[in-house]
Design a protein around this motif. Structure first.
Motif, PDB file in Angstrom:
ATOM      1  N   VAL A 100     -44.984 -89.814 -41.970  1.00 43.22           N
ATOM      2  CA  VAL A 100     -43.469 -88.666 -41.529  1.00 43.22           C
ATOM      3  C   VAL A 100     -44.284 -88.957 -40.020  1.00 43.22           C
ATOM      4  O   VAL A 100     -43.683 -89.013 -39.743  1.00 43.22           O
ATOM      5  N   PHE A 101     -45.828 -88.515 -39.799  1.00 44.92           N
ATOM      6  CA  PHE A 101     -45.939 -89.437 -37.862  1.00 44.92           C
ATOM      7  C   PHE A 101     -45.320 -90.555 -37.543  1.00 44.92           C
ATOM      8  O   PHE A 101     -44.828 -90.639 -37.025  1.00 44.92           O
ATOM      9  N   LEU A 102     -44.874 -91.247 -38.940  1.00 41.12           N
ATOM     10  CA  LEU A 102     -44.824 -92.804 -38.118  1.00 41.12           C
ATOM     11  C   LEU A 102     -42.905 -93.183 -38.457  1.00 41.12           C
ATOM     12  O   LEU A 102     -42.748 -93.973 -37.906  1.00 41.12           O
ATOM     13  N   ALA A 103     -42.597 -92.623 -39.305  1.00 39.05           N
ATOM     14  CA  ALA A 103     -41.079 -91.721 -39.459  1.00 39.05           C
ATOM     15  C   ALA A 103     -40.662 -91.406 -37.747  1.00 39.05           C
ATOM     16  O   ALA A 103     -39.516 -91.757 -37.722  1.00 39.05           O
ATOM     17  N   ASN A 137     -34.506 -84.287 -41.686  1.00 44.02           N
ATOM     18  CA  ASN A 137     -34.629 -84.583 -39.942  1.00 44.02           C
ATOM     19  C   ASN A 137     -34.046 -86.015 -38.929  1.00 44.02           C
ATOM     20  O   ASN A 137     -34.978 -86.852 -38.406  1.00 44.02           O
ATOM     21  N   ASP A 138     -33.503 -86.503 -40.359  1.00 42.14           N
ATOM     22  CA  ASP A 138     -32.957 -87.443 -40.312  1.00 42.14           C
ATOM     23  C   ASP A 138     -33.452 -88.693 -39.355  1.00 42.14           C
ATOM     24  O   ASP A 138     -33.314 -89.665 -38.756  1.00 42.14           O
ATOM     25  N   LYS A 139     -34.633 -88.625 -40.115  1.00 42.40           N
ATOM     26  CA  LYS A 139     -35.872 -89.850 -39.575  1.00 42.40           C
ATOM     27  C   LYS A 139     -36.007 -91.089 -40.880  1.00 42.40           C
ATOM     28  O   LYS A 139     -36.544 -91.903 -40.665  1.00 42.40           O
ATOM     29  N   THR A 195     -33.285 -93.099 -48.388  1.00 36.73           N
ATOM     30  CA  THR A 195     -33.720 -92.099 -48.714  1.00 36.73           C
ATOM     31  C   THR A 195     -33.911 -91.800 -50.088  1.00 36.73           C
ATOM     32  O   THR A 195     -34.925 -91.033 -50.799  1.00 36.73           O
ATOM     33  N   VAL A 196     -33.205 -92.623 -50.783  1.00 36.86           N
ATOM     34  CA  VAL A 196     -32.604 -92.393 -52.002  1.00 36.86           C
ATOM     35  C   VAL A 196     -34.244 -93.581 -53.147  1.00 36.86           C
ATOM     36  O   VAL A 196     -34.264 -93.403 -53.341  1.00 36.86           O
ATOM     37  N   VAL A 219     -41.845 -84.158 -50.679  1.00 39.18           N
ATOM     38  CA  VAL A 219     -41.720 -82.856 -49.917  1.00 39.18           C
ATOM     39  C   VAL A 219     -41.518 -83.768 -48.258  1.00 39.18           C
ATOM     40  O   VAL A 219     -41.068 -83.319 -47.685  1.00 39.18           O
ATOM     41  N   ALA A 220     -42.912 -84.748 -48.025  1.00 41.68           N
ATOM     42  CA  ALA A 220     -42.177 -85.589 -47.401  1.00 41.68           C
ATOM     43  C   ALA A 220     -41.555 -86.052 -47.415  1.00 41.68           C
ATOM     44  O   ALA A 220     -40.743 -86.346 -45.896  1.00 41.68           O
ATOM     45  N   THR A 221     -40.661 -86.748 -48.303  1.00 39.08           N
ATOM     46  CA  THR A 221     -39.207 -87.154 -48.156  1.00 39.08           C
ATOM     47  C   THR A 221     -38.219 -86.317 -47.777  1.00 39.08           C
ATOM     48  O   THR A 221     -37.281 -87.099 -46.723  1.00 39.08           O
ATOM     49  N   ALA A 222     -38.484 -85.242 -48.538  1.00 40.05           N
ATOM     50  CA  ALA A 222     -37.790 -84.103 -47.182  1.00 40.05           C
ATOM     51  C   ALA A 222     -37.650 -83.414 -46.052  1.00 40.05           C
ATOM     52  O   ALA A 222     -36.578 -83.739 -45.281  1.00 40.05           O
TER      53      ALA A 222
END
Length: 135
Positions: free
Chosen positions: A29-32, A89-91, A104-105, A81-84
């Protein structure tokens, strides 16, 4: 001395096995968030696999089918959860390795693939002993 098996002892401290998955999920999540145009293809499957990998590396040996399913579901939950979080957040704006869908898919598909691989890794090495007399 305890007569408890290493597997049962490991099962009593499940939160320790979630730390690696949680840490990898937070790192992803941080890197994305820092570079949303880059797709971290190995993030979802590693997050999904981490619970099983850490459980197996603790020396408990092959897991029972329910325990392997539990570790796979725990890892899958962390990855989804990380994907969501990233999707809302459009990341997840990078490319996809799949011939369909977007990043996302891909994250969802790779999360399920990682959880499936985690389940198989969890039960790998179990004996196939059936009922007495079956050969």
């Amino acid at each position: 001395m305890s007569d408890e098996s290493p597997y049962r002892a490991a099962a009593r401290r499940p939160s320790t096995f979630l730390y690696l998955s949680l840490g990898l999920g937070l790192l992803w999540v941080f890197l994305a968030f820092r570079s949303p145009q880059t797709t971290y293809h190995m993030g979802p499957p590693l997050v999904a696999l981490a619970v099983t990998l850490s459980h197996r590396s603790a020396g408990s040996g092959p897991l029972s089918v329910p325990a392997a399913a539990g570790t796979a579901i725990s890892g899958l939950t962390n990855a989804l959860v990380a994907t969501a979080v990233l999707a809302f957040n459009d990341k997840l704006m990078g490319g996809s390795l799949l011939p369909f869908g977007d990043a996302t898919v891909e994250s969802i598909v790779f999360s399920f693939a990682g959880a499936g691989a985690g389940f198989l890794l969890g039960i790998w090495g179990r004996s196939r002993a059936g009922p007495v007399g079956d050969e």
